[in-house]
Design an enzyme around this catalytic site. Structure first.
Site, PDB file in Angstrom:
ATOM      1  N   CYS A 141     -52.087  10.340  37.587  1.00  0.00           N
ATOM      2  CA  CYS A 141     -50.962   9.505  38.025  1.00  0.00           C
ATOM      3  C   CYS A 141     -49.842  10.308  38.675  1.00  0.00           C
ATOM      4  O   CYS A 141     -49.618  10.224  39.868  1.00  0.00           O
ATOM      5  CB  CYS A 141     -50.409   8.700  36.844  1.00  0.00           C
ATOM      6  SG  CYS A 141     -48.950   7.717  37.265  1.00  0.00           S
ATOM      7  N   SER A 161     -43.030   5.849  33.585  1.00  0.00           N
ATOM      8  CA  SER A 161     -43.347   4.419  33.546  1.00  0.00           C
ATOM      9  C   SER A 161     -43.550   3.939  32.118  1.00  0.00           C
ATOM     10  O   SER A 161     -43.185   2.808  31.765  1.00  0.00           O
ATOM     11  CB  SER A 161     -44.612   4.140  34.368  1.00  0.00           C
ATOM     12  OG  SER A 161     -44.421   4.493  35.717  1.00  0.00           O
ATOM     13  N   HIS A 166     -51.233   6.015  30.422  1.00  0.00           N
ATOM     14  CA  HIS A 166     -52.148   5.752  31.539  1.00  0.00           C
ATOM     15  C   HIS A 166     -52.574   7.028  32.270  1.00  0.00           C
ATOM     16  O   HIS A 166     -53.419   6.976  33.151  1.00  0.00           O
ATOM     17  CB  HIS A 166     -51.491   4.791  32.551  1.00  0.00           C
ATOM     18  CG  HIS A 166     -50.178   5.280  33.074  1.00  0.00           C
ATOM     19  ND1 HIS A 166     -48.993   5.109  32.395  1.00  0.00           N
ATOM     20  CD2 HIS A 166     -49.857   5.935  34.212  1.00  0.00           C
ATOM     21  CE1 HIS A 166     -48.005   5.636  33.086  1.00  0.00           C
ATOM     22  NE2 HIS A 166     -48.507   6.149  34.199  1.00  0.00           N
ATOM     23  N   HIS A 197     -40.110   3.484  30.712  1.00  0.00           N
ATOM     24  CA  HIS A 197     -39.460   2.276  31.229  1.00  0.00           C
ATOM     25  C   HIS A 197     -39.847   1.062  30.390  1.00  0.00           C
ATOM     26  O   HIS A 197     -39.027   0.179  30.134  1.00  0.00           O
ATOM     27  CB  HIS A 197     -39.862   2.028  32.684  1.00  0.00           C
ATOM     28  CG  HIS A 197     -39.264   3.003  33.660  1.00  0.00           C
ATOM     29  ND1 HIS A 197     -38.101   3.687  33.422  1.00  0.00           N
ATOM     30  CD2 HIS A 197     -39.675   3.395  34.897  1.00  0.00           C
ATOM     31  CE1 HIS A 197     -37.813   4.466  34.458  1.00  0.00           C
ATOM     32  NE2 HIS A 197     -38.765   4.311  35.363  1.00  0.00           N
ATOM     33  N   CYS A 247     -45.608   9.595  30.938  1.00  0.00           N
ATOM     34  CA  CYS A 247     -45.036   9.291  32.258  1.00  0.00           C
ATOM     35  C   CYS A 247     -43.754   8.477  32.104  1.00  0.00           C
ATOM     36  O   CYS A 247     -43.580   7.738  31.129  1.00  0.00           O
ATOM     37  CB  CYS A 247     -46.068   8.517  33.083  1.00  0.00           C
ATOM     38  SG  CYS A 247     -45.536   8.134  34.765  1.00  0.00           S
TER      39      CYS A 247
END
Length: 382
Positions: free
Chosen positions: A182, A56, A75, A59, A54
């Site tokens: 997610c 995220s 995740h 990041h 992902c």
């Protein structure tokens, strides 16, 4: 398909397995041998079968989102329950499950509210990287290793709280449904739950990665007549149009701000806009792209830690609505399994979002695919 049977000889014991550890930012993940403790009361140990990569996660590796390191990231996972701790009743060994970043304790103010889904036991807004008792279940080279958002799926085995584990249909293909943990609910739910996109409307999606693509699916399902996709990477445009985007714009191709381009294209501004990138500039652009009287702007992207969103209040006084969205407003343990059922009934096209599948050991290649814009979602297979 019969329920998977899991050998019980590992229950209650430390498991040694492989995991990808982020020791520091701006560096590749390292495949290491880790020890995974057995689950404590209220916890579940899961054998991970697949995990999406992902934005995220990226990041964090780029230092934009601060979380304690070293850590096992990831995740967006799907797996099989290996063992359970004392008091766990919603899942049992052998169950297929998804790993959810936003728990549903079903007891706190947010869980009990009809609209709330940001459980007060979540570790996703200001992550500390530890279990609820302040400890971790991972050890590597004699050092304790943090988890991520109470999940950590870049590992062959992980330990999570029962309140973050969603039991799913035993016939669900784990190599596909992991992104329903997610990316898909985050984007799809932003359209159908948060914005409540209306038939015949015009929508604008900033960012055409995994989450933005799921927004497109949600807008299309809600009956939007026009979907404008915005991204600086034109490699994504062909796939976006195949998903339902009607117009693709690259802000670098215009001399004027992209929000001005959108307003001129639509005449009055869009009905609904979605920010799925995570920069302050694109959040402001998304707000200014929607109709000044009745437009709805939904912020989905994760902004850099410590950043501040500054907005001229007059942009809102005119009637615009600015909203945030966490995991599509779904109450996770209640609703994520239902999304899996919708996928099984071919109501949600998850497969088209998975453009690459790689063995777990090639995880760094997966991140390069993400950064280059060559994939919508890359899934790791364990």
């Amino acid at each position: 398909m019969k329920q998977a049977k899991f050998p019980m000889e590992t229950a209650g014991k430390v498991i040694t397995c492989r995991a990808a550890i982020a020791w520091t930012i701006n560096a590749p993940l390292c495949i290491e041998e880790v020890e995974v403790d057995p689950p404590k009361a209220g916890e579940v140990r899961i054998k991970i079968i697949s995990s999406g990569i992902c934005g995220s996660d990226n990041h964090i590796l780029e230092g934009k989102t601060k979380t304690p390191l070293p850590a096992i990231l990831g995740h967006e996972g799907a797996g099989v329950v290996e063992s359970i701790g004392e008091g766990v009743s919603s899942v049992k060994p052998g169950d297929k499950v998804l790993t959810i970043t936003v728990p549903q304790c079903r007891k706190c103010d947010s869980c009990l509210h009809a609209k709330g889904n940001c459980c007060l036991k979540a570790d996703v807004i200001y992550p500390v990287g530890l279990m609820l008792d302040g400890t971790t279940r991972f050890t590597c080279r004699g050092m304790k290793v943090h988890n991520l958002f109470g999940t950590s799926t870049f590992t062959e085995y992980t330990v999570m709280h029962e309140i973050s584990v969603a039991k799913i249909d035993d016939a669900a293909p784990l190599e596909k449904v992991c992104i329903l943990a997610c990316g898909v609910p985050t984007g799809y739910g932003a359209a159908v739950n948060t914005a409540q996109v209306t038939p015949g409307s015009t929508c604008v999606v900033f960012g055409l990665g995994g989450v933005g693509s799921a927004v497109v699916l949600g807008c299309r399902a809600a009956g939007a007549a026009r979907i404008i996709g915005i991204d600086i990477n034109e490699r994504k445009f062909a796939r976006a149009k195949a998903l339902g985007v009607t117009d693709c714009l690259n802000p670098r191709n215009f001399k004027k701000p992209i929000q001005q381009v959108v307003v001129e294209m639509t005449g009055v501004g869009a009905d609904f806009t979605f920010e799925a990138i995570g920069t302050i500039e694109t959040m402001v652009a998304a707000l200014e792209s929607c109709n000044l009287s009745y437009g709805v702007c939904v912020i989905i992207g994760v902004s850099p830690t410590g950043s501040q969103l500054s907005v001229d209040p007059m942009k809102l006084v005119s009637g615009r609505t600015l909203k945030g969205c966490l995991l599509g407003e779904y109450k996770t343990r209640d609703h994520i399994p239902l999304l899996v059922e919708d996928y099984m009934k071919k109501k949600i096209d998850v497969n088209s979002l998975i453009t690459h599948s790689l063995p777990f050991v090639k995880i760094n290649e997966g991140f390069e695919l993400l950064r280059s814009g060559q994939c919508i979602r890359c899934v790791l297979i364990f």
